[in-house]
Design an enzyme around this catalytic site. Structure first.
Site: not given
Ligand code: IMP
Length: 450
Positions: A13, A16, A40-41, A240
């Protein structure tokens, strides 16, 4: 510099999407190389907001090719909604290309993600519950279903059957829970087995997505090579971020892919020699969603101010983000791990009115040991407290700053301190959500024309 990787330097977040959107102007192709719709962007164009989860941020440029690479895990329902939504708003998506080798998120992945989190209870990771972990697990177990499988009904059906087989125990537990819920709230839980797990319905649904997505499915690695070999600029857009990396992040509180720059090669199908520059995107403070260590976390008024001024709520799940001071120990680690050539600092405007500013320069363990470098040991990190350098804050709103000279001296000092500490130059600073709210530091990059 034909190959440019953009990575998140913190816990995601960082903004990017905006950086990619800006640099995409001078690129011919934008490639996403990992993650899925856990990302999500938000991009703001002329006051209009666009939110993407899967489609690369370059899609708003009609003349660019936007690639969903083989390293991405793709939920076709979400992708189709995004394509349809963009079309309804008059955005041309003809430049979209999807790797035939990308893996598909299936309905059972989503169910298993949610069930896995529920089972962990207090120890849960706080995933986005989009099925990311179970999908990558199937990929590694060679039970994954790929985009190309949607184009052949017979193969698809067989592969779904094979993938479901080892999950019977977990799925049985889910159906027991479903029956229990049905007894408790019959009005909310319809009778019969979970329709999302019906083999026939699932196959039909995915074949239908296959038909709709077929015009976009391609050998995307080859498309990248064509651009790179013609000396055109390709942007590899990470989702991420470094501290959520499966290997190098704060395991197990990480995502199930590798968001670091090195993964761009695997997730797009190019070689290390194709990467010319790596830019790290860094928020001027620190945020995190989900569980896991966060040594600079603030649970006070300053943290609340960052949430409010920075609108720190997730694009994907709407969850409030945890906030804290900028962590330079983690940032220096991320800079080295990705071998960053440049930093982009985002949301500097959010820090206006905070006095003094702080940035973490070392950690102290519960036994009193000092760590100048990011500790690899989980238990040290979990109990570490951050120690700070204090810097004077600034009051001026930065939204109208367009050059380095427009920034207040304290903001410039803060940036200089960050850059010196990390040893990487800052190339761009974002001072608001709109695409023109940026300050280029030094020369604008000379990306090759598309
Ligand atoms: P998952 O990717 O849904 O398996 O989540 C694993 C961890 O990554 C969790 O702590 C989520 O909140 C974090 N996470 C996954 N995608 C994002 C993102 O795009 N931004 C911030 N945190 C993320």
């Amino acid at each position: 510099m034909p190959g440019l990787v953009i990575v998140g330097a913190q816990w995601g977040d960082e903004g990017k999407g905006k950086v990619t959107d800006l640099l995409a102007e001078r690129a011919s192709m934008i490639v996403r190389f990992q993650g899925g719709n856990n990302a999500g962007h938000t991009i703001v164009r002329d006051g209009e907001q666009f939110k993407f989860h899967l489609i690369p941020s370059g899609i708003l440029h009609p003349d660019k090719t936007c690639v969903i690479g083989n390293g991405v895990v793709l939920d076709p329902r979400v992708l189709w909604e995004e394509i349809s939504g963009l079309r309804r708003r008059g955005v041309d998506v003809a430049g979209l290309r999807i790797s035939a080798n990308a893996h598909l998120i299936m309905p059972y992945h989503v169910l298993l993600d949610t069930a896995g989190e529920a089972k962990l209870g207090k120890l849960s990771i706080g995933t986005t519950r989009r099925g990311i972990g179970p999908c990558y697990a199937d990929k590694a177990s060679r039970l994954g279903i790929r985009v190309q499988d949607m184009l052949d009904e017979k193969i698809l059906r067989k592969k779904i059957m094979a993938a479901l087989e080892p999950k019977q125990q977990a799925l049985r537990e889910l159906s027991v829970r479903r029956r229990k819920l049905r007894r408790e709230t019959p009005e909310e839980m319809p009778d019969g087995p979970d329709p999302r797990l019906d083999l026939h319905a699932m196959t039909e649904e995915y074949v239908s997505y296959g038909h709709r997505l077929e015009p976009y499915i391609a050998d995307t690695a080859r498309l990248c090579w064509e651009q790179l070999d013609a000396d055109r600029t390709v942007i590899f857009e990470g989702a991420q971020a470094t501290m959520l990396d499966l290997d190098h992040g704060t395991y197990p509180f990480v995502t199930s892919s590798n968001p670091v720059a090195g993964a761009a090669c695997v997730g797009a199908g190019v070689g290390p020699g194709d990467i010319d520059e790596v830019w790290g995107v860094v928020k001027a403070y620190q945020t995190r969603v989900g569980s896991g260590p966060f040594p600079t976390e603030l649970e006070d008024e300053t943290g609340a101010m960052m949430v409010e001024r920075g609108d720190e709520f997730g694009t994907t799940t709407g969850r409030q983000r945890r906030t804290g001071w900028l962590d330079l120990v983690a940032l220096r680690y991320a800079a080295r791990l990705n071998k960053m050539d440049a930093l982009v600092i985002t949301k500097l405007d959010v820090l206006a009115g905070i006095h003094p500013l702080r940035a973490a320069v070392r950690y102290r363990s519960s036994e009193g040991a000092v760590f100048e470098e990011f500790p690899y040991h989980q238990s040290i990190l979990h109990s570490a407290t951050a120690e700070y350098e204090e810097l004077p804050g600034f009051d001026a709103e930065l939204g109208d700053c367009r050059s380095e000279a427009d920034l207040p001296p304290e903001a410039r000092d803060y940036l200089r301190f960050v850059s010196d500490y990390v040893g990487v130059p800052i190339r761009m600073v974002s001072v608001g959500p709109d695409r023109d709210q940026v300050v280029w530091m030094g020369e604008k990059p000379a990306l090759r024309a598309a």
